[in-house]
Design a protein around this motif. Structure first.
Motif, PDB file in Angstrom:
ATOM      1  N   GLY A 139       0.768  -1.230   0.000  1.00 57.78           N
ATOM      2  CA  GLY A 139       0.000   0.000   0.000  1.00 57.78           C
ATOM      3  C   GLY A 139       0.802   1.284   0.000  1.00 57.78           C
ATOM      4  O   GLY A 139       2.022   1.307   0.216  1.00 57.78           O
ATOM      5  N   THR A 140       0.086   2.366  -0.228  1.00 65.26           N
ATOM      6  CA  THR A 140       0.678   3.705  -0.348  1.00 65.26           C
ATOM      7  C   THR A 140       1.457   4.113   0.891  1.00 65.26           C
ATOM      8  O   THR A 140       2.490   4.789   0.789  1.00 65.26           O
ATOM      9  N   PHE A 141       0.995   3.723   2.083  1.00 62.97           N
ATOM     10  CA  PHE A 141       1.608   4.217   3.310  1.00 62.97           C
ATOM     11  C   PHE A 141       3.028   3.726   3.512  1.00 62.97           C
ATOM     12  O   PHE A 141       3.762   4.281   4.336  1.00 62.97           O
ATOM     13  N   VAL A 142       3.444   2.674   2.809  1.00 58.79           N
ATOM     14  CA  VAL A 142       4.838   2.223   2.893  1.00 58.79           C
ATOM     15  C   VAL A 142       5.566   2.386   1.558  1.00 58.79           C
ATOM     16  O   VAL A 142       6.697   1.912   1.395  1.00 58.79           O
ATOM     17  N   ALA A 143       4.944   3.053   0.580  1.00 60.34           N
ATOM     18  CA  ALA A 143       5.569   3.210  -0.741  1.00 60.34           C
ATOM     19  C   ALA A 143       6.859   4.028  -0.686  1.00 60.34           C
ATOM     20  O   ALA A 143       7.748   3.860  -1.516  1.00 60.34           O
ATOM     21  N   TRP A 144       6.965   4.896   0.312  1.00 58.10           N
ATOM     22  CA  TRP A 144       8.165   5.742   0.474  1.00 58.10           C
ATOM     23  C   TRP A 144       9.430   4.903   0.575  1.00 58.10           C
ATOM     24  O   TRP A 144      10.501   5.332   0.144  1.00 58.10           O
ATOM     25  N   TYR A 145       9.330   3.685   1.090  1.00 62.15           N
ATOM     26  CA  TYR A 145      10.494   2.839   1.314  1.00 62.15           C
ATOM     27  C   TYR A 145      11.044   2.234   0.026  1.00 62.15           C
ATOM     28  O   TYR A 145      12.092   1.582   0.058  1.00 62.15           O
ATOM     29  N   VAL A 146      10.378   2.465  -1.101  1.00 68.57           N
ATOM     30  CA  VAL A 146      10.919   1.959  -2.361  1.00 68.57           C
ATOM     31  C   VAL A 146      12.288   2.571  -2.641  1.00 68.57           C
ATOM     32  O   VAL A 146      13.164   1.935  -3.251  1.00 68.57           O
ATOM     33  N   ASP A 147      12.504   3.806  -2.165  1.00 64.72           N
ATOM     34  CA  ASP A 147      13.805   4.450  -2.374  1.00 64.72           C
ATOM     35  C   ASP A 147      14.921   3.709  -1.646  1.00 64.72           C
ATOM     36  O   ASP A 147      16.064   3.674  -2.113  1.00 64.72           O
ATOM     37  N   VAL A 148      14.623   3.129  -0.490  1.00 62.77           N
ATOM     38  CA  VAL A 148      15.617   2.352   0.253  1.00 62.77           C
ATOM     39  C   VAL A 148      16.054   1.140  -0.570  1.00 62.77           C
ATOM     40  O   VAL A 148      17.240   0.847  -0.690  1.00 62.77           O
ATOM     41  N   VAL A 149      15.097   0.443  -1.139  1.00 64.97           N
ATOM     42  CA  VAL A 149      15.420  -0.739  -1.945  1.00 64.97           C
ATOM     43  C   VAL A 149      16.257  -0.331  -3.150  1.00 64.97           C
ATOM     44  O   VAL A 149      17.276  -0.954  -3.458  1.00 64.97           O
ATOM     45  N   GLN A 150      15.866   0.723  -3.826  1.00 63.43           N
ATOM     46  CA  GLN A 150      16.585   1.149  -5.023  1.00 63.43           C
ATOM     47  C   GLN A 150      17.990   1.642  -4.700  1.00 63.43           C
ATOM     48  O   GLN A 150      18.898   1.531  -5.535  1.00 63.43           O
ATOM     49  N   ARG A 151      18.178   2.132  -3.470  1.00 60.97           N
ATOM     50  CA  ARG A 151      19.498   2.616  -3.081  1.00 60.97           C
ATOM     51  C   ARG A 151      20.451   1.488  -2.695  1.00 60.97           C
ATOM     52  O   ARG A 151      21.598   1.463  -3.112  1.00 60.97           O
ATOM     53  N   VAL A 152      19.956   0.533  -1.904  1.00 61.25           N
ATOM     54  CA  VAL A 152      20.876  -0.486  -1.362  1.00 61.25           C
ATOM     55  C   VAL A 152      20.817  -1.814  -2.107  1.00 61.25           C
ATOM     56  O   VAL A 152      21.745  -2.616  -2.016  1.00 61.25           O
ATOM     57  N   ALA A 153      19.726  -2.079  -2.843  1.00 57.30           N
ATOM     58  CA  ALA A 153      19.620  -3.345  -3.578  1.00 57.30           C
ATOM     59  C   ALA A 153      18.868  -3.115  -4.877  1.00 57.30           C
ATOM     60  O   ALA A 153      17.773  -3.663  -5.097  1.00 57.30           O
ATOM     61  N   PRO A 154      19.421  -2.313  -5.777  1.00 57.77           N
ATOM     62  CA  PRO A 154      18.690  -1.941  -7.003  1.00 57.77           C
ATOM     63  C   PRO A 154      18.371  -3.123  -7.910  1.00 57.77           C
ATOM     64  O   PRO A 154      17.519  -3.012  -8.797  1.00 57.77           O
ATOM     65  N   GLN A 155      19.061  -4.245  -7.699  1.00 55.00           N
ATOM     66  CA  GLN A 155      18.802  -5.420  -8.531  1.00 55.00           C
ATOM     67  C   GLN A 155      17.550  -6.186  -8.123  1.00 55.00           C
ATOM     68  O   GLN A 155      17.072  -7.042  -8.877  1.00 55.00           O
ATOM     69  N   VAL A 156      17.013  -5.881  -6.950  1.00 49.19           N
ATOM     70  CA  VAL A 156      15.843  -6.613  -6.451  1.00 49.19           C
ATOM     71  C   VAL A 156      14.569  -5.936  -6.952  1.00 49.19           C
ATOM     72  O   VAL A 156      14.360  -4.749  -6.705  1.00 49.19           O
ATOM     73  N   PRO A 157      13.713  -6.668  -7.662  1.00 50.64           N
ATOM     74  CA  PRO A 157      12.472  -6.055  -8.139  1.00 50.64           C
ATOM     75  C   PRO A 157      11.531  -5.702  -6.987  1.00 50.64           C
ATOM     76  O   PRO A 157      11.524  -6.368  -5.948  1.00 50.64           O
ATOM     77  N   THR A 158      10.758  -4.648  -7.196  1.00 49.71           N
ATOM     78  CA  THR A 158       9.812  -4.184  -6.180  1.00 49.71           C
ATOM     79  C   THR A 158       8.394  -4.239  -6.743  1.00 49.71           C
ATOM     80  O   THR A 158       8.150  -3.826  -7.882  1.00 49.71           O
ATOM     81  N   VAL A 159       7.476  -4.740  -5.948  1.00 47.15           N
ATOM     82  CA  VAL A 159       6.069  -4.806  -6.325  1.00 47.15           C
ATOM     83  C   VAL A 159       5.255  -4.038  -5.299  1.00 47.15           C
ATOM     84  O   VAL A 159       5.396  -4.268  -4.090  1.00 47.15           O
ATOM     85  N   LEU A 160       4.437  -3.122  -5.764  1.00 48.26           N
ATOM     86  CA  LEU A 160       3.495  -2.445  -4.883  1.00 48.26           C
ATOM     87  C   LEU A 160       2.145  -3.129  -5.002  1.00 48.26           C
ATOM     88  O   LEU A 160       1.606  -3.263  -6.101  1.00 48.26           O
ATOM     89  N   ARG A 161       1.620  -3.568  -3.880  1.00 50.49           N
ATOM     90  CA  ARG A 161       0.232  -4.027  -3.871  1.00 50.49           C
ATOM     91  C   ARG A 161      -0.620  -2.847  -3.447  1.00 50.49           C
ATOM     92  O   ARG A 161      -0.591  -2.426  -2.287  1.00 50.49           O
ATOM     93  N   ALA A 162      -1.365  -2.307  -4.391  1.00 48.89           N
ATOM     94  CA  ALA A 162      -2.157  -1.098  -4.135  1.00 48.89           C
ATOM     95  C   ALA A 162      -3.513  -1.502  -3.573  1.00 48.89           C
ATOM     96  O   ALA A 162      -4.433  -1.834  -4.315  1.00 48.89           O
ATOM     97  N   HIS A 163      -3.633  -1.475  -2.256  1.00 43.47           N
ATOM     98  CA  HIS A 163      -4.902  -1.825  -1.627  1.00 43.47           C
ATOM     99  C   HIS A 163      -5.992  -0.819  -1.985  1.00 43.47           C
ATOM    100  O   HIS A 163      -7.166  -1.174  -2.076  1.00 43.47           O
ATOM    101  N   ASN A 164      -5.596   0.422  -2.171  1.00 49.44           N
ATOM    102  CA  ASN A 164      -6.504   1.497  -2.587  1.00 49.44           C
ATOM    103  C   ASN A 164      -5.700   2.499  -3.406  1.00 49.44           C
ATOM    104  O   ASN A 164      -4.464   2.522  -3.351  1.00 49.44           O
ATOM    105  N   VAL A 165      -6.394   3.335  -4.155  1.00 50.32           N
ATOM    106  CA  VAL A 165      -5.799   4.573  -4.654  1.00 50.32           C
ATOM    107  C   VAL A 165      -6.188   5.612  -3.610  1.00 50.32           C
ATOM    108  O   VAL A 165      -7.311   6.128  -3.610  1.00 50.32           O
ATOM    109  N   GLU A 166      -5.278   5.876  -2.687  1.00 53.56           N
ATOM    110  CA  GLU A 166      -5.635   6.560  -1.445  1.00 53.56           C
ATOM    111  C   GLU A 166      -6.213   7.952  -1.661  1.00 53.56           C
ATOM    112  O   GLU A 166      -7.146   8.362  -0.979  1.00 53.56           O
ATOM    113  N   HIS A 167      -5.657   8.706  -2.607  1.00 47.09           N
ATOM    114  CA  HIS A 167      -6.140  10.086  -2.750  1.00 47.09           C
ATOM    115  C   HIS A 167      -7.602  10.123  -3.173  1.00 47.09           C
ATOM    116  O   HIS A 167      -8.334  11.058  -2.856  1.00 47.09           O
ATOM    117  N   GLU A 168      -8.058   9.087  -3.872  1.00 45.97           N
ATOM    118  CA  GLU A 168      -9.464   9.030  -4.284  1.00 45.97           C
ATOM    119  C   GLU A 168     -10.380   8.941  -3.059  1.00 45.97           C
ATOM    120  O   GLU A 168     -11.451   9.556  -3.014  1.00 45.97           O
TER     121      GLU A 168
END
Length: 410
Positions: free
Chosen positions: A117-146
């Motif tokens: 979900g959106t509330f932990v999406a900010w942490y994608v930058d951590v993955v891209q910084r320290v392990a850019p080879q690991v794919p990331t999947v967001l499970r979007a439980h909602n489109v929160e702004h809607e």
């Protein structure tokens, strides 16, 4: 496959839609022979012990980091004045959680990181910084702004409506900035899949619904529902649920009860506000939190979902269907679920439509057991959690191989 699942809370006990969706995927992956490290913010509201998920076996490891997500008027004001981030996301931003995520990624090997979900999406930058080879999947439980935009539209208090609209704008900017950074996005409904593409998310943006554990949600033939009974079950600390229940009690229930004095409404849910707990309305019984959602649902005939705002998929509807319940829902409540009015669900929006459907029910023109039986067949065909987990595994494999994703039709 070795999966790192990042959650905004420990998804246990699985008593609300978000927790159920996260728990069932983790449990399903383990049951399918995969290994899961579930890294979760351990929040004051949902605090759990370190062994909360030990019953899932040795292939599920729970790692928690204390994160204080408590609402604070002072922090909300500071956020309003000085932060570009939406307050409801900033509450989940934690240097300690980011450090633990980085430690796991640098000391262990994972095939994929799934963020819930959106509330932990900010942490994608951590993955891209320290392990850019690991794919990331967001499970979007909602489109929160809607959701927050809908809440603002329905809010009667001017100041509160303006603040909700402000949150919605910030959430939209945040989602437009962070969600496109993922290797893949799994939308929980097809309408959300379209919204996420419009938001700028890069392909693959796929549709993977929430599922139901058909073993946990097995109808008990020994339980017979009481006649002429409705029930509402949902997390009552979630504003869309409060709003929907309030609307039903104000716009539908008085006339329904006048027409049918024997009709009953049973209300249950966790974190129930005191004003709901103290309701004293003819024919309405407030139960508060119930230990077993399945047992509660099977005591009454018809489930109501009068949702006016919200996004994603109502997991409680899927579970109710799995239990063979007849469900009356608004169109928004049933959005994204492959159901058809009059077949495996009853859909109505305006108060007059609700009263018409309740007329049909109370006069015996609608047979709840028949609608419920069709609903269970729909869940067995489309929403078995084992099918849902397999679709996630296919997505992980294809993203890991760097290929375009086109999941097979349901």
């Amino acid at each position: 496959m070795n999966v790192l699942q990042l959650c905004p809370r420990v998804p246990f006990p699985p008593t609300d839609g978000g927790a159920i969706a996260m728990y069932d995927v983790a449990a399903g992956l383990v049951q399918a022979g995969h290994t899961v490290t579930l890294l979760a913010a351990n929040t004051p509201k949902h605090r759990q012990a370190a062994d909360a998920l030990a019953h899932l076996g040795p292939n599920l490891r729970l790692v928690t980091v204390d994160v204080d997500t408590s609402l604070s008027p002072l922090k909300a004001l500071r956020n309003l004045l000085f932060s570009p981030n939406p307050y409801n996301v900033e509450r989940f931003m934690s240097d300690a959680l980011a450090a633990r995520l980085a430690e796991l990624l640098t000391t262990e090997q994972f095939d994929v990181v799934q963020m819930e979900g959106t509330f932990v999406a900010w942490y994608v930058d951590v993955v891209q910084r320290v392990a850019p080879q690991v794919p990331t999947v967001l499970r979007a439980h909602n489109v929160e702004h809607e959701i927050w935009d809908q809440l603002a539209t329905g809010e009667r208090q001017l100041f509160k409506a303006r603040y909700l609209r402000h949150l919605a704008r910030r959430l939209k900017r945040f989602e437009a900035r962070y969600l496109p950074r993922f290797s893949a996005v799994a939308a929980i409904t097809e309408p959300d899949q379209r919204r996420l593409r419009q938001l700028g998310c890069q392909e693959p943006v796929v549709f993977i619904p929430a599922g139901a554990d058909l073993i946990r949600m097995q109808p008990d033939s020994a339980i017979w529902p009481a006649p002429h009974t409705l029930f509402f079950l949902g997390s009552l600390d979630w504003r869309p649920n409060q709003e929907g229940l309030e609307w039903f009690l104000e716009r539908v229930w008085p006339e329904a009860r006048r027409r049918y004095p024997k009709l009953e409404l049973h209300v249950a849910g966790k974190n129930m506000p005191e004003y709901i707990r103290q309701l004293r309305l003819p024919g309405v019984q407030v139960h508060g939190f119930v230990e077993s959602a399945a047992a509660f649902m099977q005591q009454y005939e018809v489930m109501i979902v009068p949702l006016l705002s919200g996004g994603g998929m109502r997991v409680k509807i899927i579970e109710g269907m799995a239990l063979g319940k007849c469900i009356i829902s608004t169109g928004l409540g049933a959005e994204g679920i492959a159901v058809h009015h009059g077949h495996d669900i009853l859909v109505c929006d305006e108060p007059e439509q609700w009263l018409h459907v309740l007329d049909q029910y109370c006069r015996g023109e609608v047979e709840p057991a028949a609608v419920g039986a069709q609903a269970r067949r729909t869940v067995q065909r489309l929403y078995d959690n084992r099918q849902v987990v397999q679709r996630f595994v296919e997505l992980y494999q294809r993203v890991g191989a760097g290929q375009a994703v086109a999941l097979p039709p349901r």
